[in-house]
Design an enzyme around this catalytic site. Structure first.
Site, mmCIF file in Angstrom:
data_model
loop_
_atom_site.group_PDB
_atom_site.id
_atom_site.type_symbol
_atom_site.label_atom_id
_atom_site.label_comp_id
_atom_site.label_asym_id
_atom_site.label_seq_id
_atom_site.Cartn_x
_atom_site.Cartn_y
_atom_site.Cartn_z
ATOM 1 N N GLU A 136 0.881 -1.233 -0.188
ATOM 2 C CA GLU A 136 0.173 -0.047 0.007
ATOM 3 C C GLU A 136 0.763 1.244 0.057
ATOM 4 O O GLU A 136 0.849 1.990 0.800
ATOM 5 C CB GLU A 136 -0.874 0.034 1.223
ATOM 6 C CG GLU A 136 -2.094 -1.258 1.086
ATOM 7 C CD GLU A 136 -2.790 -1.379 2.291
ATOM 8 O OE1 GLU A 136 -2.871 -0.401 3.038
ATOM 9 O OE2 GLU A 136 -3.497 -2.189 2.458
ATOM 10 N N ASN A 149 1.862 -5.112 -3.004
ATOM 11 C CA ASN A 149 0.528 -5.459 -2.655
ATOM 12 C C ASN A 149 -0.041 -4.353 -2.543
ATOM 13 O O ASN A 149 0.219 -3.223 -1.747
ATOM 14 C CB ASN A 149 0.453 -6.328 -1.517
ATOM 15 C CG ASN A 149 -0.875 -7.045 -1.166
ATOM 16 O OD1 ASN A 149 -1.304 -7.641 -2.140
ATOM 17 N ND2 ASN A 149 -1.327 -6.688 -0.186
ATOM 18 N N HIS A 198 -10.969 -5.969 -2.159
ATOM 19 C CA HIS A 198 -11.920 -5.621 -1.066
ATOM 20 C C HIS A 198 -12.947 -5.230 -1.994
ATOM 21 O O HIS A 198 -13.141 -3.927 -1.898
ATOM 22 C CB HIS A 198 -11.390 -5.061 -0.208
ATOM 23 C CG HIS A 198 -10.159 -5.330 0.811
ATOM 24 N ND1 HIS A 198 -10.525 -6.584 1.317
ATOM 25 C CD2 HIS A 198 -8.954 -5.074 0.984
ATOM 26 C CE1 HIS A 198 -9.125 -6.921 2.139
ATOM 27 N NE2 HIS A 198 -8.285 -5.947 1.817
ATOM 28 N N GLU A 242 -6.304 -10.471 -1.014
ATOM 29 C CA GLU A 242 -7.207 -10.447 0.123
ATOM 30 C C GLU A 242 -8.774 -10.294 -0.206
ATOM 31 O O GLU A 242 -9.419 -9.360 0.327
ATOM 32 C CB GLU A 242 -6.788 -8.929 0.882
ATOM 33 C CG GLU A 242 -5.258 -9.052 1.136
ATOM 34 C CD GLU A 242 -4.852 -7.819 1.833
ATOM 35 O OE1 GLU A 242 -5.794 -7.055 2.544
ATOM 36 O OE2 GLU A 242 -3.694 -7.592 1.866
ATOM 37 N N ASP A 256 -12.628 -10.217 -0.506
ATOM 38 C CA ASP A 256 -13.759 -10.185 0.437
ATOM 39 C C ASP A 256 -14.676 -9.405 -0.502
ATOM 40 O O ASP A 256 -14.440 -8.319 -0.967
ATOM 41 C CB ASP A 256 -13.609 -9.975 1.876
ATOM 42 C CG ASP A 256 -12.815 -8.677 2.119
ATOM 43 O OD1 ASP A 256 -12.751 -7.805 1.146
ATOM 44 O OD2 ASP A 256 -12.115 -8.487 3.281
#
Length: 673
Positions: free
Chosen positions: A165, A208, A245, A273, A275
């Site tokens: 990030e 990432n 996400h 990651e 979701d």
């Protein structure tokens, strides 16, 4: 394991290692055709050479609902917080890897790939890092942190999120403000990646980030320009992680395009990651399909298992509800992966089988991890013939103790291999197993009876049972599988010894394999319902005219997610050193096909093993694979194999019973998946 053999008789000339001529039981199919359709996420993803993983919290590994889902469904793990800077280096130069070691150990025991997350991130930093005001100090601190953490986990991590990030939200396409950016400038990311490559050349190095899934977004373009620049200048970067996400609408329409464009730069792409708010089936399926449609999309990780485990639990964004039940999105994902697609034939090996079991192997070895611990009543020269399972957060190791006064068994347990050398040794001659000759143990949990079985040799094939593997005093007195030595063994054993009993079961039958130090591998069988009784139909399962080429210490395993079994047999090489040959089959009652089965192409021999800690042995002898589970199916992971074995000082000689055997751990270094 034969304590009486004399090693001085071995020929120094090159042994002729003949292909095994296997005798198949009449009326038994050598294999089974059918489908390559798996019923779990990880196994189905592996059919296309990918992984399907999840984020894991160390504190939940003891949860009776959490861990079974983890080990059943997922073949990759990312630690949720345990590898982040505030946990691993809370004060300068003081490192804490305990929680992360717990997760890494769990993954190793269950054949799960590990992603390292994360080395450099502006968040979850301890205050002492955030408050650094000098560029040189910060640069040295960052490099030391990366190097120390990666060295600690070297050989155990498939891919690292090296920097996390680093780009700002919004329309700038530039780096975000952080202590690293503010003091070190744009070059801190390159510095981090170069440091990481030096620390672990074998691990994949990833950048990432979140909100980089839509191709036209400025943030996506900023990351793309960085990766393109890195590749052009030779900065080491192997993959880009897309956190994904998503809201209820799922991935943007351009998501697959984004993945493809990054992959075209020469990097892998991973959904790291995942979701999705309210877990819509269509959104999850579309995400999975986007990955499958890009050949360099190597895997998918959901950020948690159950909705209650999610960082955004109010959105119920995962594949399992709060009670651990599969949600409709689970089936949509499995279907998208191919798990409910039309049946495909298995006339050719599945991609997973091919990837998991290459035609040649290479390994790294630890140093000697476990040594004898004599006491007032036990004079022990060597510890050998280990068997191991990982259960309830611990490794449970049983082994032979050897000395001129005889053989017996020992038990020890520990949570991490770094603790193996200091673990307490429990001598089983003090239990109902008793004194006298007991050697070459094998341990497994027989699920139909909810009992642990310890199989060993006593001159016969014997076993004891225990409802609690962690209680060394709980083992029953020895019982025998056979009333006496089977006739076929008696007729073929020559001047060898009947040794190294090994039990493995499929869904219908249990099989008992044994060796004779005379070039024969024997197999008996009984039904799952009759076990441990009823072993009959003893046949020669494999043989070699050179007794040393098919000597002893056979291991047989089921390969996870594949219609395949692996056989290992210890041989003695032309140099007099121990090593392993290997074969495969699709049926435990079938014939065996050579895999890596010669001195020049062994499964495991000193010639294909590197010793980063120093070459302490030239023998790779009797041991056992680290399994993916602990039951009677003896299932091993499909790749990144590990093997606990016995080795000894290359200069040691003399009576076999007094040789200084120690236990070490092999880790496969040429895994193709």
């Amino acid at each position: 394991m034969n304590p009486l053999k004399r090693l001085g008789r071995r020929r120094a000339s090159v042994l002729s290692l003949l292909a095994v001529a296997a005798l198949v039981t009449p009326g038994t199919a050598a294999g089974a055709s059918g489908t390559v359709r798996a019923s779990t996420l990880g196994a189905q993803a592996a059919q296309s050479g990918r992984y399907f993983g999840t984020a894991v919290a160390a504190g939940k590994l003891g949860d009776g609902a959490y861990a079974p889902i983890l080990d059943r469904e997922f073949n990759a793990i990312t630690p949720e917080n345990e590898m982040k800077w505030d946990t691993t280096e809370p004060s300068r130069g003081s490192f804490n890897f305990g929680p992360a070691d717990q997760i890494v150990g769990h993954a190793a025991a269950h054949g799960q790939r590990m992603r390292g997350h994360t080395l450099v991130w502006h968040s979850q930093l301890p205050g002492w890092v955030s408050s650094i005001g000098d560029a040189n100090t910060l640069r040295n601190v960052m490099r030391n942190h990366i190097t120390t953490e990666m060295n600690h986990f070297k050989g155990k991590i498939y891919a690292w999120d090296v920097v996390n990030e680093a780009f700002a939200d919004g329309g700038s396409g530039q780096h975000r403000s952080s202590v690293f950016q503010n003091l070190l400038g744009d070059g801190f990311i390159e510095d981090a990646f170069r440091t990481a490559r030096s620390a672990d050349p074998a691990a994949k190095l990833c950048y990432n980030d979140y909100n980089i899934e839509n191709w036209s977004d400025a943030k996506t373009q900023g990351v793309y320009r960085m990766v393109r620049d890195f590749k052009a200048r030779g900065v080491p970067i192997d993959c880009v992680g897309f956190q994904s996400h998503f809201g209820t609408g799922g991935p943007p329409a351009s998501f697959q395009t984004t993945l493809s464009n990054f992959a075209a730069l020469g990097v892998d792409v991973q959904i790291t990651e995942l979701d999705i708010a309210q877990a819509p089936s269509t959104a999850y399926a579309n995400t999975v399909r986007a990955c499958l449609n890009v050949s360099r999309c190597t895997g998918i990780t959901t950020w948690g298992i159950r909705d209650s485990d999610s960082w955004r639990s109010g959105d119920n964004p995962l594949l399992f509800d709060r009670n651990g039940n599969k949600k409709p999105a689970y089936q949509a994902v499995l279907s998208a992966l191919g798990g409910t697609a039309a049946a495909r034939r298995t006339d050719a090996p599945s991609p997973r089988s091919t990837a998991a079991l290459p035609s040649s192997f290479s390994w790294n070895s630890s140093g000697a991890l476990i040594a004898p611990k004599p006491d007032a009543t036990h004079s022990i020269a060597g510890i050998k013939d280990p068997t191991v399972v990982h259960y309830n957060g611990k490794y449970h190791v049983f082994a032979s103790t050897a000395s001129s006064s005889g053989y017996n068994l020992v038990y020890l347990s520990f949570t991490d291999w770094s603790q193996a050398g200091s673990a307490t040794h429990h001598y089983l001659d003090r239990t109902a197993i008793g004194t006298g000759y007991r050697a070459a143990p094998q341990v497994f949990y027989y699920a139909p009876q909810k009992l642990w079985y310890l199989v060993y040799q006593t001159g016969n094939a014997s076993y004891s049972t225990n409802p609690d593997i962690s209680n060394p005093n709980g083992w029953s007195a020895p019982r025998n599988f056979y009333a006496s030595m089977p006739d076929v063994v008696r007729q073929n054993i020559g001047n060898g010894y009947w040794v190294d009993m090994w039990v493995i079961c499929d869904s219908a039958n249990c099989y008992l394999f044994s060796s004779d130090d005379n070039g024969h591998l024997y197999r008996s069988q009984t039904t799952v319902g009759q076990f441990p009784n009823g072993f009959t139909n003893t046949v020669i399962a494999a043989q070699d005219s050179n007794r040393y080429a098919l000597f002893e210490a056979s291991n047989v395993y089921k390969v996870q997610g594949a219609n395949q079994y692996l056989l290992l047999v210890e041989a003695i090489g032309s140099d007099g050193r121990r090593y392993f040959r290997s074969w495969t089959t699709s049926s435990l009652a079938g014939s065996w096909t050579p895999l890596a089965a010669s001195e020049n192409n062994p499964f495991a021999r000193a010639s294909n093993v590197a010793f980063p800690s120093g070459g302490w042995t030239r023998d790779i002898s009797h041991g056992e694979m680290i399994r993916a589970g602990y039951d009677q199916t003896l299932t091993i992971p499909a790749c990144r194999l590990q093997y606990l074995y016995q080795g000894k000082d290359p200069n040691a000689s003399g009576n076999y019973d007094n040789l200084p055997w120690r236990l070490g751990l092999l880790t496969q270094t040429n895994s193709t998946c």
